[in-house]
Design an enzyme around this catalytic site. Structure first.
Site, PDB file in Angstrom:
ATOM      1  N   THR A 191     -51.902  14.164  20.054  1.00 35.96           N
ATOM      2  CA  THR A 191     -52.157  14.805  18.751  1.00 35.96           C
ATOM      3  C   THR A 191     -52.706  13.807  17.737  1.00 35.96           C
ATOM      4  OG1 THR A 191     -49.882  14.489  17.936  1.00 35.96           O
ATOM      5  CG2 THR A 191     -50.347  16.513  19.165  1.00 35.96           C
ATOM      6  N   LEU A 237     -53.557  16.819  13.157  1.00 39.76           N
ATOM      7  CA  LEU A 237     -53.143  18.219  13.295  1.00 39.76           C
ATOM      8  C   LEU A 237     -52.394  18.374  14.614  1.00 39.76           C
ATOM      9  CD1 LEU A 237     -56.113  20.250  11.807  1.00 39.76           C
ATOM     10  CD2 LEU A 237     -54.095  19.315  10.690  1.00 39.76           C
ATOM     11  N   HIS A 238     -51.096  18.100  14.559  1.00 38.81           N
ATOM     12  CA  HIS A 238     -50.274  18.088  15.768  1.00 38.81           C
ATOM     13  C   HIS A 238     -50.105  19.485  16.376  1.00 38.81           C
ATOM     14  CE1 HIS A 238     -49.037  14.019  14.594  1.00 38.81           C
ATOM     15  NE2 HIS A 238     -48.791  14.505  13.386  1.00 38.81           N
ATOM     16  N   ASP A 239     -49.429  20.355  15.620  1.00 36.68           N
ATOM     17  CA  ASP A 239     -48.981  21.637  16.164  1.00 36.68           C
ATOM     18  C   ASP A 239     -50.111  22.549  16.636  1.00 36.68           C
ATOM     19  OD1 ASP A 239     -46.455  20.729  15.583  1.00 36.68           O
ATOM     20  OD2 ASP A 239     -46.285  21.838  13.707  1.00 36.68           O
TER      21      ASP A 239
END
Length: 309
Positions: A191, A237-239
């Protein structure tokens, strides 16, 4: 045919991107959104989920989940996401309310009654899922896959060893890793390859719609810590990687391996341990993401945002 999903999340800025992408997609059928503590407390994460869905004009039901870890103290990330978890005043406050049924009961009832398997997309601490698995182990047969953001193959972000979601409730995470169900994991190692650079944020603004502008502003609010701590050129922007993988798995390289979570060591508490070669011979149920096509990800994100208000 659409993929049936339940989203389990703790909004949070990057969770907001995940929800927007899923709502905009024609390929995902969202049965409901369950909330958990995490980025901020449960009341805030539930309120933020309602805010996002109301602003998007969606009537997807929201179910409030568990407000603390199975063991240990409460951890939050308000220093990164702001006191409310979603500093986006244009989105406003919700007009809808969460359903009376709690998140775990919704998960169990929905999976048991579904005529086909359901994918669970998780982007916060895994407490709701762990309790579901303990109370109703039979639902494993109705889960297509658990796709989640958490952990890392190398380093931490909320401690030197552990990623935030894992650190919040490593005992719950271990229960999920032990479940005999396919899993796809998006850790910091991948991520942190998905960075909202100024050029990518400008592409959101150039869409000319409300969604492009609001989500661009969220990216900018979220980026301070990434510039100061990691010297990144924007926020990570991980999720949203979870939703992007469901829509475009070709954007990511994954490798199947065994993953466990450290629950005893004070130094490495919450760290994910990756058995790449199956040395422990426990079986490999997790597809761990290793690399991302960041340009392809942001092209997908921008295209989805263009379909919103």
């Amino acid at each position: 045919m659409s993929t049936k999903i339940i989203m389990d999340c703790d909004p949070g800025t990057d969770d907001a991107f995940s929800i927007a992408m899923a709502v905009a997609s024609d390929e995902l059928d969202i049965f409901g959104v369950t909330t958990t503590y995490g980025n901020v407390g449960l009341d805030h994460t539930t309120n933020n989920t309602l805010r996002i869905l109301d602003w998007l004009g969606s009537n997807i039901p929201v179910y409030q989940g568990i407000d603390r870890a199975l063991l240990g103290t409460l951890v939050d990330a308000s220093e990164y996401h702001g006191a409310t978890g979603l500093e986006a005043p244009e989105i406003g406050q919700p007009t809808s309310t969460p359903r009376e049924k709690d998140a775990v009961s919704f998960l169990i009832d929905t999976l048991r009654s579904s005529s086909s398997k359901v994918t669970i997309v998780a982007s916060g601490p895994l407490t709701n899922l762990a309790v579901m698995l303990r109370l109703a182990p039979d639902v494993v047969s109705k889960i297509e896959r658990i796709v989640f953001m958490g952990g890392s193959t190398d380093y931490g972000n909320d401690s030197p060893a552990a990623e935030f979601n894992m650190l919040c409730d490593p005992h719950a995470a271990q229960i999920v890793f032990d479940a005999d169900v396919p899993k796809t994991m998006f850790g910091l190692n991948v991520t942190h390859q998905v960075i909202a650079t100024p050029q990518r944020v400008q592409a959101m603004r150039d869409l000319g719609n409300d969604a492009g502008r609001v989500f661009a502003d969220m990216s900018v609010f979220f980026e301070k810590v990434y510039r100061e701590r990691y010297d990144f050129d924007g926020s990570a922007l991980h999720d949203p990687c979870t939703v992007a993988w469901l829509l475009r798995p070709d954007l990511f390289e994954t490798r199947k391996m065994r993953v466990d979570v450290e629950t005893n060591s004070g130094l490495s508490f919450g760290r994910t341990v990756h058995d790449i070669w199956n040395i422990a011979e426990k079986g490999c149920h997790t597809d761990v993401a290793l690399s991302a096509d960041a340009d392809g990800f942001f092209e997908l994100l921008t295209n989805l945002l263009s379909k919103l208000r």
